[in-house]
Design an enzyme around this catalytic site. Structure first.
Site, PDB file in Angstrom:
ATOM      1  N   ARG A  93      -8.228 -31.946  19.160  1.00 49.75           N
ATOM      2  CA  ARG A  93      -8.538 -32.872  18.104  1.00 49.75           C
ATOM      3  C   ARG A  93      -8.688 -32.631  17.011  1.00 49.75           C
ATOM      4  O   ARG A  93      -7.533 -33.113  15.847  1.00 49.75           O
ATOM      5  CB  ARG A  93     -10.069 -33.749  18.513  1.00 49.75           C
ATOM      6  N   ILE A 104      -8.526 -42.266  13.691  1.00 48.90           N
ATOM      7  CA  ILE A 104      -8.691 -41.579  14.752  1.00 48.90           C
ATOM      8  C   ILE A 104     -10.406 -42.179  15.171  1.00 48.90           C
ATOM      9  O   ILE A 104     -11.048 -42.151  14.592  1.00 48.90           O
ATOM     10  CB  ILE A 104      -8.434 -40.637  14.643  1.00 48.90           C
ATOM     11  N   SER A 105      -9.845 -42.330  16.884  1.00 48.87           N
ATOM     12  CA  SER A 105     -10.609 -42.979  17.529  1.00 48.87           C
ATOM     13  C   SER A 105     -11.767 -42.106  17.680  1.00 48.87           C
ATOM     14  O   SER A 105     -11.706 -41.221  17.577  1.00 48.87           O
ATOM     15  CB  SER A 105     -10.983 -43.882  18.798  1.00 48.87           C
ATOM     16  N   GLN A 106     -13.423 -42.686  17.130  1.00 45.21           N
ATOM     17  CA  GLN A 106     -14.534 -41.775  18.054  1.00 45.21           C
ATOM     18  C   GLN A 106     -14.614 -41.658  19.154  1.00 45.21           C
ATOM     19  O   GLN A 106     -13.298 -42.169  20.348  1.00 45.21           O
ATOM     20  CB  GLN A 106     -16.564 -43.333  18.525  1.00 45.21           C
TER      21      GLN A 106
END
Ligand code: SAH
Length: 214
Positions: free
Chosen positions: A37, A63-65
């Site tokens: 990530r 950027i999503s969790q």
């Protein structure tokens, strides 16, 4: 483009965090455990890459969790070789998760800078989805219908065009609500005109905006 033992260690901890929050699909957890990530993050936030939080990626987007990515992916029940349409490429992190699960991914992004950046970044990491620059509300009928459709931005309503591009037996996952909070909706197309809908809790996404950026 370094992925060190330290990164791998932090990733293992992240996987355990997500597991403890209720994600039980081992394939999804494995994908999160495989994907670096930190290589999808904006340089200013790299130290926080393995925190279970959303972070800015520029252009007012995030950027999503990781938990949210895992939750949506688990609901989507992706099988190898599924044709998956993703709306909102963003950093490309969710795209990588879908590819790790063996899907053929078609991903649409409306912000030109993010579209170009994700294309370059995913390419360097060896992920090869089909990229489109455009308005996800329209879907991508030319390559449909799809086994799965995933929307990664908060929609005000469920776009009829997207429902129409779902195969019979297909599943769509989409957060629906206002700017502050959205209900996670899962739709199964049972037959040509029969859609079954279920709700899966509240989330906070950046908004799904109409039209292309320029
Ligand atoms: N899955 C991404 C989430 C990015 S946030 C990730 O993990 O990084 C949602 C993204 O949807 C943003 O990049 C935003 O620009 C994009 N977006 C918003 N409205 C859109 C639309 N109508 N069509 C395509 N992309 C859209």
């Amino acid at each position: 483009m370094n992925d060190t033992y330290r990164h791998k260690g932090l990733r293992k901890q992240l996987v355990e965090t997500i597991r403890s929050k209720g994600i039980l699909d081992e394939k999804v957890l494995e994908a999160i455990g495989n994907i670096p990530r930190h290589l999808f993050m904006d340089s200013g936030f790299i130290t926080f890459s393995y925190k279970d939080q959303a972070f800015p990626i520029g252009e007012g987007q995030t950027i999503s969790q990781p938990y949210t990515v895992a939750f949506q992916t688990q609901l989507l029940e992706v099988k190898p070789s599924d044709r998956v349409l993703e709306i909102g490429t963003g950093s490309g992190y969710q795209t990588a998760v879908l590819i790790e699960l063996g899907a053929f991914v078609f991903t649409i992004e409306r912000q030109r800078k993010l579209f170009l950046k994700a294309q370059e970044n995913l390419g360097l990491l060896g992920y090869k989805p089909h990229f489109f620059y455009g308005d996800g509300y329209q879907g991508k009928p030319t390559y449909g219908p799809y086994d799965r459709i995933l929307v990664t931005a908060g929609a005000e309503y469920i776009p009829a065009k997207l429902k129409g591009q779902l195969k019979v037996g297909g599943i769509m996952v989409i957060p629906v609500g206002d700017r502050n909070s959205q209900r996670m909706i899962r739709i199964v197309r049972k037959a040509e005109t029969d859609f079954e809908q279920s709700e899966h809790g509240l989330f906070a996404f950046v908004p799904l905006l109409t039209g292309r950026e320029d």
